[in-house]
Design an enzyme around this catalytic site. Structure first.
Site, PDB file in Angstrom:
ATOM      1  N   GLY A  15      39.545 -48.184  80.682  1.00  0.00           N
ATOM      2  CA  GLY A  15      39.199 -49.204  80.242  1.00  0.00           C
ATOM      3  C   GLY A  15      40.253 -49.769  80.452  1.00  0.00           C
ATOM      4  N   ASP A  64      36.908 -47.037  70.439  1.00  0.00           N
ATOM      5  CA  ASP A  64      37.818 -47.078  69.212  1.00  0.00           C
ATOM      6  C   ASP A  64      37.646 -47.906  68.197  1.00  0.00           C
ATOM      7  OD1 ASP A  64      39.706 -45.562  68.247  1.00  0.00           O
ATOM      8  OD2 ASP A  64      41.142 -46.546  68.632  1.00  0.00           O
TER       9      ASP A  64
END
Ligand code: ADP
Length: 169
Positions: free
Chosen positions: A120, A34
């Protein structure tokens, strides 16, 4: 049927119509992939997130914004379940891939690059995250022609390749 491939590298460098972001429900940026997408895409990505998603997105859902300075045309943001925080309903992870491909079809995107959603910071066990990604993309009724899963390290890359082989790709 969609062609699915594995790539080792950084998703922000992929030359595709749509790059997929493993976002969070607020959709205002974050860590991991992100952060990398917002850094590479620049402030237009965040501006579009705020404008188009004032209330963010639900877990398992997906929505698009501009890709800003990225070479892709769109970023499709999707919110994976946070396994580390106790969100362990696998159908939500499957939904991320399905919904993302539905949004890609609305955009008439032909090529798309996925990260390993939830694998993650959100802590989904990687082998199962890979299985969900490969199996769901291959089974999706999509008009996307080429999808790739971008693995960020050699171990993840090898595991994606193994799963693709097991699926007969
Ligand atoms: P989540 O919060 O959904 O777990 P993360 O961004 O922490 O999302 O991780 C998702 C996956 O993306 C992980 O496998 C991580 O190694 C990988 N990743 C992180 N940065 C990048 C990048 N620049 N390109 C491709 N994959 C990345």
């Amino acid at each position: 049927m969609v062609t699915l491939d594995a790539v080792l590298g950084d998703i922000t460098r992929q030359d595709v119509d749509a790059i997929v972001n493993a976002a969070n429900t607020r959709m205002r940026g974050g860590g991991g992939v992100d952060g990398a997408i917002h850094r590479a895409g620049g402030p237009d990505v965040l501006r579009d997130c705020v404008a188009r998603f004032p209330d963010g997105l639900a877990v398992g859902d997906a929505g698009w914004t501009t890709a800003g300075r990225l070479s892709a045309r769109w970023v499709i943001h999707t919110v994976g379940p946070n396994h580390a925080a106790g969100q362990r309903d696998r159908s939500l992870l499957v939904s991320c891939y399905r919904r993302t491909l539905e949004v890609a079809d609305e955009l008439a995107a032909r090529t798309i690059a996925f990260p390993l959603i939830s694998a993650g910071i959100y802590g989904w066990p990687r082998r199962d995250a890979i299985a969900a990604a490969v199996d769901t993309i291959l089974a999706a009724p999509t008009r996307v022609g080429e999808a790739r899963i971008v693995a960020f390290g050699p171990d993840a890359y090898d595991e994606v390749r193994e799963r693709l082989s097991a699926a007969g790709v």
